[in-house]
Write an enzyme that holds these catalytic residues in place. Sequence first.
Site, PDB file in Angstrom:
ATOM      1  N   THR A 158       0.821  -1.215   0.000  1.00  0.00           N
ATOM      2  CA  THR A 158       0.000   0.000   0.000  1.00  0.00           C
ATOM      3  C   THR A 158       0.851   1.260   0.000  1.00  0.00           C
ATOM      4  O   THR A 158       0.454   2.294  -0.538  1.00  0.00           O
ATOM      5  CB  THR A 158      -0.934  -0.017   1.226  1.00  0.00           C
ATOM      6  OG1 THR A 158      -1.745  -1.171   1.135  1.00  0.00           O
ATOM      7  CG2 THR A 158      -1.830   1.197   1.279  1.00  0.00           C
ATOM      8  N   TYR A 191      -8.050   0.725  -3.834  1.00  0.00           N
ATOM      9  CA  TYR A 191      -6.834   1.244  -4.464  1.00  0.00           C
ATOM     10  C   TYR A 191      -6.033   0.076  -5.013  1.00  0.00           C
ATOM     11  O   TYR A 191      -6.324  -1.084  -4.735  1.00  0.00           O
ATOM     12  CB  TYR A 191      -6.000   2.029  -3.447  1.00  0.00           C
ATOM     13  CG  TYR A 191      -5.526   1.183  -2.301  1.00  0.00           C
ATOM     14  CD1 TYR A 191      -6.336   0.957  -1.194  1.00  0.00           C
ATOM     15  CD2 TYR A 191      -4.273   0.571  -2.342  1.00  0.00           C
ATOM     16  CE1 TYR A 191      -5.914   0.142  -0.157  1.00  0.00           C
ATOM     17  CE2 TYR A 191      -3.848  -0.233  -1.304  1.00  0.00           C
ATOM     18  CZ  TYR A 191      -4.682  -0.446  -0.217  1.00  0.00           C
ATOM     19  OH  TYR A 191      -4.262  -1.258   0.795  1.00  0.00           O
ATOM     20  N   SER A 204       1.746  -7.898  -0.979  1.00  0.00           N
ATOM     21  CA  SER A 204       2.554  -8.882  -0.247  1.00  0.00           C
ATOM     22  C   SER A 204       1.860 -10.228  -0.056  1.00  0.00           C
ATOM     23  O   SER A 204       2.490 -11.186   0.368  1.00  0.00           O
ATOM     24  CB  SER A 204       3.019  -8.307   1.090  1.00  0.00           C
ATOM     25  OG  SER A 204       1.963  -8.214   1.998  1.00  0.00           O
ATOM     26  N   GLN A 205       0.562 -10.327  -0.390  1.00  0.00           N
ATOM     27  CA  GLN A 205      -0.060 -11.658  -0.387  1.00  0.00           C
ATOM     28  C   GLN A 205       0.535 -12.528  -1.496  1.00  0.00           C
ATOM     29  O   GLN A 205       0.380 -13.746  -1.479  1.00  0.00           O
ATOM     30  CB  GLN A 205      -1.597 -11.583  -0.529  1.00  0.00           C
ATOM     31  CG  GLN A 205      -2.136 -10.920  -1.779  1.00  0.00           C
ATOM     32  CD  GLN A 205      -2.414  -9.432  -1.569  1.00  0.00           C
ATOM     33  OE1 GLN A 205      -1.656  -8.756  -0.886  1.00  0.00           O
ATOM     34  NE2 GLN A 205      -3.475  -8.919  -2.171  1.00  0.00           N
ATOM     35  N   THR A 264       1.623  -4.702   4.048  1.00  0.00           N
ATOM     36  CA  THR A 264       1.477  -5.029   5.471  1.00  0.00           C
ATOM     37  C   THR A 264       0.957  -6.452   5.715  1.00  0.00           C
ATOM     38  O   THR A 264       1.144  -6.991   6.792  1.00  0.00           O
ATOM     39  CB  THR A 264       0.534  -4.027   6.166  1.00  0.00           C
ATOM     40  OG1 THR A 264      -0.718  -4.038   5.487  1.00  0.00           O
ATOM     41  CG2 THR A 264       1.119  -2.630   6.166  1.00  0.00           C
ATOM     42  N   ASP A 265       0.326  -7.050   4.685  1.00  0.00           N
ATOM     43  CA  ASP A 265      -0.321  -8.349   4.929  1.00  0.00           C
ATOM     44  C   ASP A 265       0.660  -9.436   5.380  1.00  0.00           C
ATOM     45  O   ASP A 265       0.337 -10.239   6.253  1.00  0.00           O
ATOM     46  CB  ASP A 265      -1.050  -8.832   3.660  1.00  0.00           C
ATOM     47  CG  ASP A 265      -2.306  -8.014   3.368  1.00  0.00           C
ATOM     48  OD1 ASP A 265      -2.603  -7.093   4.142  1.00  0.00           O
ATOM     49  OD2 ASP A 265      -2.975  -8.303   2.364  1.00  0.00           O
ATOM     50  N   LYS A 281       0.257  -8.317  12.378  1.00  0.00           N
ATOM     51  CA  LYS A 281      -0.775  -7.381  11.931  1.00  0.00           C
ATOM     52  C   LYS A 281      -2.048  -7.728  12.695  1.00  0.00           C
ATOM     53  O   LYS A 281      -2.530  -8.861  12.624  1.00  0.00           O
ATOM     54  CB  LYS A 281      -0.982  -7.512  10.412  1.00  0.00           C
ATOM     55  CG  LYS A 281      -1.967  -6.476   9.868  1.00  0.00           C
ATOM     56  CD  LYS A 281      -2.014  -6.478   8.340  1.00  0.00           C
ATOM     57  CE  LYS A 281      -2.969  -5.406   7.838  1.00  0.00           C
ATOM     58  NZ  LYS A 281      -3.033  -5.344   6.372  1.00  0.00           N
ATOM     59  N   GLU A 297      -2.610 -31.165  27.024  1.00  0.00           N
ATOM     60  CA  GLU A 297      -3.892 -31.473  27.649  1.00  0.00           C
ATOM     61  C   GLU A 297      -4.261 -32.942  27.473  1.00  0.00           C
ATOM     62  O   GLU A 297      -4.717 -33.592  28.378  1.00  0.00           O
ATOM     63  CB  GLU A 297      -4.963 -30.585  27.018  1.00  0.00           C
ATOM     64  CG  GLU A 297      -6.264 -30.587  27.774  1.00  0.00           C
ATOM     65  CD  GLU A 297      -7.237 -29.586  27.164  1.00  0.00           C
ATOM     66  OE1 GLU A 297      -8.382 -29.967  26.917  1.00  0.00           O
ATOM     67  OE2 GLU A 297      -6.830 -28.429  26.916  1.00  0.00           O
TER      68      GLU A 297
END
Length: 350
Positions: A36, A49, A82-83, A115-116, A188, A309
Amino acid sequence: MKTRILLIAAILFTAFSTAGNARQKPRITILATGGTIAGAAQGAASASYTPGVISIENIIESVPGIRDLASLDGIQICNISSQNMEPAIWLKLLFTIDSLFTNNLADGVVITHGTDTMEETAYFLNLTVKHSKPVVLTGSMRPSTSLSADGPFNLYNAVALAGSASAAGKGVMVVMNDYIFSADDVTKSNTVNPMAFSSPNLGPLGYMRDGIPVFYRAPLTRHTVNSEFVISRDEHLPQVEIIMSYAFSSNIAIKALIETGVDGIVLAGVGHGNYNRDIAEELEWGYARGVRFVRSSRIISGGVDKAAEEFDAKYPVAGLKSPQKARILLMLAMTQSKRSSEIQRIFDEY
Ligand code: GLU
């Protein structure tokens, strides 16, 4: 005559001290990958965008005062969302950083990134860069054309941080919205807000104020120069996938992954890394075929430790690592060993 000599001396002194200051400015290379921060929208208030369309030269020129902080170079590594990150780009970043530092061409590196998956690239580099000079990732939540774009200030802070002496030796960092985070624990945690990143278990390392980092803590787990992982230029990283648990999750996905021949699977379990009996049966079968599993949790904080557990004590646990970080650590661990005890040793130390 005397006045003239004094004047010339003053001019020479000013000229030399300015040159001295110029030399003292840190040399920072910005490696741009897209996201972005390099995005543009049709309208200044638009939520839609296209990421990864603005070049690094244009991004730098949009930040007033940034050239006062450092002597800057920019390299466009790629320009993607970035994906769509790929192992080849991780390796390109790693070896570009290595070459810049080994040849003493930079004092610090900034990576602009979507940022992803920023936390994943940061964590991979935190475990593989073999230098103590600062490496800082940043990005933005709003595109460059937005009414109040956050990219310029984030980049300003990232360059200031990468150029500061106190940033050395702290591993790879992320700076967003004034906060400095360790790659180790950053994630994130908001999909849209400029305050999108947090360090849910341990808190940020510090913050930026007037272009100066204020540090409150430093990571003590192994990273960068203390990391044992040595990656080659043509490294073929093991394939590790993530399976999430939820109420009555079926065994369809995990069975398919094991049949496909993946090397490892991180379980993003419910609660303290739990999964149901259908999944547990697949683990037994997969383990016998050589697939390695690590238990982590889908819960954002608290982590998973060895206090099992039910039926799961023999699989390594991720500690405070999120599933996406545990995946990267398991990929790197499996370049060394497939022994569960050795994988657990690595998870305990990093
Ligand atoms: N999805 C895009 C990416 O991660 C844009 C998100 C962003 O950078 O904030 O690159």
